[in-house]
Design a protein around this motif. Structure first.
Motif, PDB file in Angstrom:
ATOM      1  N   LEU A  28       0.851  -1.196   0.000  1.00  0.00           N
ATOM      2  CA  LEU A  28       0.000   0.000   0.000  1.00  0.00           C
ATOM      3  C   LEU A  28       0.883   1.240   0.000  1.00  0.00           C
ATOM      4  CD1 LEU A  28      -2.722  -0.800   2.707  1.00  0.00           C
ATOM      5  CD2 LEU A  28      -2.762  -1.360   0.297  1.00  0.00           C
ATOM      6  N   SER A  29       0.349   2.331  -0.523  1.00  0.00           N
ATOM      7  CA  SER A  29       1.107   3.585  -0.492  1.00  0.00           C
ATOM      8  C   SER A  29       1.061   4.160   0.928  1.00  0.00           C
ATOM      9  CB  SER A  29       0.474   4.587  -1.471  1.00  0.00           C
ATOM     10  OG  SER A  29      -0.800   4.957  -0.976  1.00  0.00           O
ATOM     11  N   GLU A  30       1.939   5.104   1.195  1.00  0.00           N
ATOM     12  CA  GLU A  30       1.957   5.762   2.509  1.00  0.00           C
ATOM     13  C   GLU A  30       0.592   6.366   2.832  1.00  0.00           C
ATOM     14  OE1 GLU A  30       4.204   5.988   4.977  1.00  0.00           O
ATOM     15  OE2 GLU A  30       5.294   4.478   3.830  1.00  0.00           O
ATOM     16  N   ALA A  31      -0.007   6.984   1.814  1.00  0.00           N
ATOM     17  CA  ALA A  31      -1.306   7.638   2.030  1.00  0.00           C
ATOM     18  C   ALA A  31      -2.372   6.605   2.403  1.00  0.00           C
ATOM     19  CB  ALA A  31      -1.710   8.400   0.770  1.00  0.00           C
ATOM     20  N   ARG A  89     -12.378  -2.525   9.668  1.00  0.00           N
ATOM     21  CA  ARG A  89     -12.280  -1.055   9.813  1.00  0.00           C
ATOM     22  C   ARG A  89     -11.218  -0.533   8.876  1.00  0.00           C
ATOM     23  NH1 ARG A  89     -11.169   0.813  15.580  1.00  0.00           N
ATOM     24  NH2 ARG A  89     -12.629   2.472  15.201  1.00  0.00           N
ATOM     25  N   GLY A  90     -10.086  -1.216   8.808  1.00  0.00           N
ATOM     26  CA  GLY A  90      -9.013  -0.814   7.899  1.00  0.00           C
ATOM     27  C   GLY A  90      -9.487  -0.872   6.462  1.00  0.00           C
ATOM     28  N   ALA A  97      -7.230  -4.105   0.911  1.00  0.00           N
ATOM     29  CA  ALA A  97      -6.020  -4.353   1.714  1.00  0.00           C
ATOM     30  C   ALA A  97      -6.121  -5.703   2.420  1.00  0.00           C
ATOM     31  CB  ALA A  97      -5.857  -3.249   2.748  1.00  0.00           C
ATOM     32  N   ALA A  98      -5.013  -6.462   2.409  1.00  0.00           N
ATOM     33  CA  ALA A  98      -4.976  -7.739   3.130  1.00  0.00           C
ATOM     34  C   ALA A  98      -4.822  -7.470   4.622  1.00  0.00           C
ATOM     35  CB  ALA A  98      -3.806  -8.578   2.628  1.00  0.00           C
ATOM     36  N   THR A  99      -5.353  -8.367   5.454  1.00  0.00           N
ATOM     37  CA  THR A  99      -5.195  -8.205   6.897  1.00  0.00           C
ATOM     38  C   THR A  99      -3.731  -8.388   7.272  1.00  0.00           C
ATOM     39  OG1 THR A  99      -7.382  -9.027   7.334  1.00  0.00           O
ATOM     40  CG2 THR A  99      -5.828  -9.157   9.148  1.00  0.00           C
TER      41      THR A  99
END
Ligand SMILES: C[S@@+](CC[C@H](N)C(=O)[O-])C[C@H]1O[C@@H](n2cnc3c(N)ncnc32)[C@H](O)[C@@H]1O
Length: 297
Positions: A28-31, A89-90, A97-99
């Protein structure tokens, strides 16, 4: 599947490569990481919890187990719902996004594990979560059985690990490893899992690990230890904050000493190998490996 003993109707066993893959991203990107962290840090009100459950109905099984008390003495004793809903939530901020993405660096643990990996081994992972460590280990062993206490994690890991034909994912009850026969694994490992167990459940789990390991088999687990200066600082700050809020979290590592952990390994017949220290943030820096003696009882 020589290792398999029995699968009760409540338990899930998934051959990872039979599931249709659903793309989850590990980079993932920083953002995006910041968006996820912000989503997880907001207080979880009842409305948000219900919305998350509606979005991801497979969490309902875990929530039902927690509310029924089934998992309470294993890990999630004080904040069960937050722990279970956290990955979702993420994902409300970064849907694919993977856990485990964005958790601290996985490489230091893998570096310590690497000398124990060989292509002919049958390995067992405890608390695989979304398969973050598993996906790196799978290409380096003959067979990998990934387990987790949560049905939602078992489902996600089997999706994320679908590309690996040598991976099986199974749900365990968190207390024992009833599904697996004695002396069936060459290696048992877990990253960021066993430190959540209270002393007696941990001793019970180590006893099970010793049972399922083959003679000369090795286990590799990491812990936060109160006698490691950095872990001690982290532990104390975390516990102070929880005491201030009058709410201790089950998802915080227990404050073990290295000697206490070594004594537990030895009690179940695992000979302690020299400990390693990880350069990671947060907790879980000390890796303690144990060997079941060759020809031992
Ligand atoms: C912090 S996550 C670590 C996941 C993974 N090992 C990683 O590093 O990405 C802890 C995981 O262990 C699982 N877990 C906790 N206690 C467990 C137990 N007693 N048996 C099996 N899984 C457990 C949780 O459900 C969760 O998925």
């Amino acid at each position: 599947m020589r290792w398999l003993q029995a699968i009760s109707s409540r338990q899930t066993l998934l051959r990872a490569n039979r599931r249709s893959p659903r793309a989850r991203r590990w980079e993932l990107s920083e953002a995006e990481l910041e968006r996820m962290a912000a989503a997880r840090s907001r207080p979880l009100d009842a409305r948000t919890a219900l919305m998350l459950l509606a979005r991801s109905p497979r969490l309902a099984t875990d929530v039902a187990h927690v509310l029924g008390g089934a998992l309470r003495s294993v890990i999630f004793d004080n904040n069960p719902l937050i722990s279970i809903l956290d990955a979702e939530r993420g994902r409300s901020a970064v849907p694919d996004a993977a856990t485990g993405v964005g958790w601290y660096d996985e490489q230091p643990f893998l570096d310590v594990l690497a000398p124990h990996l060989r292509s002919e081994l049958i390995a067992l992972e405890l608390g695989c979560g979304g398969g973050r460590i598993s996906r790196r280990v799978a290409p380096m062993v003959g067979e990998l059985v990934c387990t987790d206490v949560l049905a939602s994690m078992v489902a996600e890991a089997s999706e994320n690990l679908a590309a690996y034909a040598n991976v099986t994912v199974a749900q365990t009850d968190g207390f024992a490893l009833h599904e697996f026969q004695e002396r069936s694994f060459d290696l048992v490992f877990a990253q960021g899992v066993l430190g959540y167990l209270d002393p007696n459940p941990l001793l019970g789990m180590l006893d099970e690990v010793a049972r399922v390991l083959r003679p000369d088999g090795v286990c590799v687990f990491n812990f936060s230890t109160i006698d490691h200066p950095q872990d001690m600082r982290w532990q104390l700050e975390t516990v102070r904050e929880q005491a201030r809020r009058r709410r201790f979290s089950g998802a915080t590592d227990r404050a073990y000493t290295r000697a206490q952990l070594s004594a537990m390994y030895e009690a179940v017949g695992l000979h302690v190998l020299p400990a390693a220290e990880l350069a990671v943030a947060g907790a879980g820096r000390v890796v303690i490996a144990g060997r079941r003696p060759a020809g031992g009882a």
